[in-house]
Design an enzyme around this catalytic site. Structure first.
Site, PDB file in Angstrom:
ATOM      1  N   ASP A 197       0.850  -1.201   0.000  1.00  9.97           N
ATOM      2  CA  ASP A 197       0.000   0.000   0.000  1.00  9.97           C
ATOM      3  C   ASP A 197       0.880   1.244   0.000  1.00  9.97           C
ATOM      4  O   ASP A 197       0.581   2.237   0.659  1.00  9.97           O
ATOM      5  CB  ASP A 197      -0.923  -0.007   1.221  1.00  9.97           C
ATOM      6  CG  ASP A 197      -2.044   1.021   1.114  1.00  9.97           C
ATOM      7  OD1 ASP A 197      -2.420   1.378  -0.020  1.00  9.97           O
ATOM      8  OD2 ASP A 197      -2.529   1.490   2.159  1.00  9.97           O
ATOM      9  N   ASP A 214       2.883   2.112   8.315  1.00  6.22           N
ATOM     10  CA  ASP A 214       1.704   1.306   7.980  1.00  6.22           C
ATOM     11  C   ASP A 214       2.098   0.071   7.176  1.00  6.22           C
ATOM     12  O   ASP A 214       1.728  -0.096   6.019  1.00  6.22           O
ATOM     13  CB  ASP A 214       0.660   2.128   7.213  1.00  6.22           C
ATOM     14  CG  ASP A 214      -0.248   2.907   8.145  1.00  6.22           C
ATOM     15  OD1 ASP A 214      -0.151   2.710   9.370  1.00  6.22           O
ATOM     16  OD2 ASP A 214      -1.055   3.711   7.650  1.00  6.22           O
TER      17      ASP A 214
END
Length: 262
Positions: A197, A214
């Site tokens: 991502d 993340d």
């Protein structure tokens, strides 16, 4: 004293200890407590405090549908980020299924409760951060994990997190681009991971250097979608940095740089 009274007193002591270490000043921080700090989460938070991982908890850094990120400090005064995954959200599995299916770390868990999946997801991010750091990729240092609570290095100063790459003018965009390409390569070749991502929304800039964060959705190279995620990550980087009129490589050239050993 009966066992029931002992349990009640212990829980009251736990809640008192936690409340003494909460340093919230804004009303909206208090309003999220009931949603975030259910009984199991309170117990996990208490365990981290007793262990000495967490000394104090301050206000919210970021609040999303699936997690809350808090600024805190260790008993020694080190700044930390405390990521608490929500265990009550019904959207968790739906949004993460593409990363879970085919990942051996979720084998046998997909049919279980949301809480079990959230715990596994938090452990996965902790391990991904460790693997990335050991491979030479700049990420927040993972410090501790307790069920749905992940404690990491805080990137920023005095409770103000480092800005996202999309939010700050880059003094040396070409240097940042090639640093990120090296991080993608190290993730792939040494950590055996693909971020999954990666974009300007998942990169912080601190002291002029990019820092990936993340990594909860990062997958191992044996995941059936790993190469698809790698291409998507690189497309995002090439798209973002092409705005700076840089001589960025083509997607195929970028893929070759990541996959081939120097």
């Amino acid at each position: 004293m009966s066992r029931r009274v002992v349990k009640r007193v212990s829980r009251e002591e736990m809640l008192y200890e936690i409340s003494q270490r909460m340093k919230f000043k804004r009303s909206e921080d208090y309003e999220t407590l009931e949603e975030v700090f259910d009984k199991p989460t309170l117990m996990s938070l208490y365990k981290l405090m007793v262990k000495g991982t967490i000394g104090e908890v301050y206000g919210t850094i970021r609040a999303g549908k699936e997690c809350r990120l808090y600024w805190g400090r260790t008993p020694e005064g080190r700044d930390i980020a405390i990521k608490i995954y929500l265990t009550s959200t019904t959207e968790f599995k739906k949004g993460r299924l593409i990363y879970m299916e085919g990942d051996p770390r979720f084998e046998g868990l997909l049919g279980r409760s949301t809480r079990a999946l959230v715990y596994a997801w938090a452990r996965k991010e902790f391990r991904n951060l460790k693997r990335a750091l050991e491979a030479g990729v700049r990420v927040p240092e993972p410090i501790d994990i307790e069920k749905n609570i992940l404690v990491m290095e805080f990137i920023g100063q005095d409770g103000v997190p480092a800005p996202l790459m999309k939010e700050v003018p880059l003094e040396d965009p070409e240097g940042v681009f090639w640093k990120l390409m090296e991080y993608v390569r190290l993730l792939y070749q040494k950590a055996r991971l693909v971020h999954g991502d990666l974009s300007e929304y998942n990169v912080m800039i601190w002291d002029g250097e990019p820092i990936l964060f993340d990594l909860s959705q990062a997958v191992t190279l044996d995941h059936p979608m790993a190469e698809f995620f790698l291409e998507r990550d690189l497309r995002n980087l090439l798209r973002f940095f092409s705005k700076f009129d840089l001589p960025v490589p083509s997607l195929q050239e970028a893929l070759r740089m990541v996959r081939e050993r120097p």
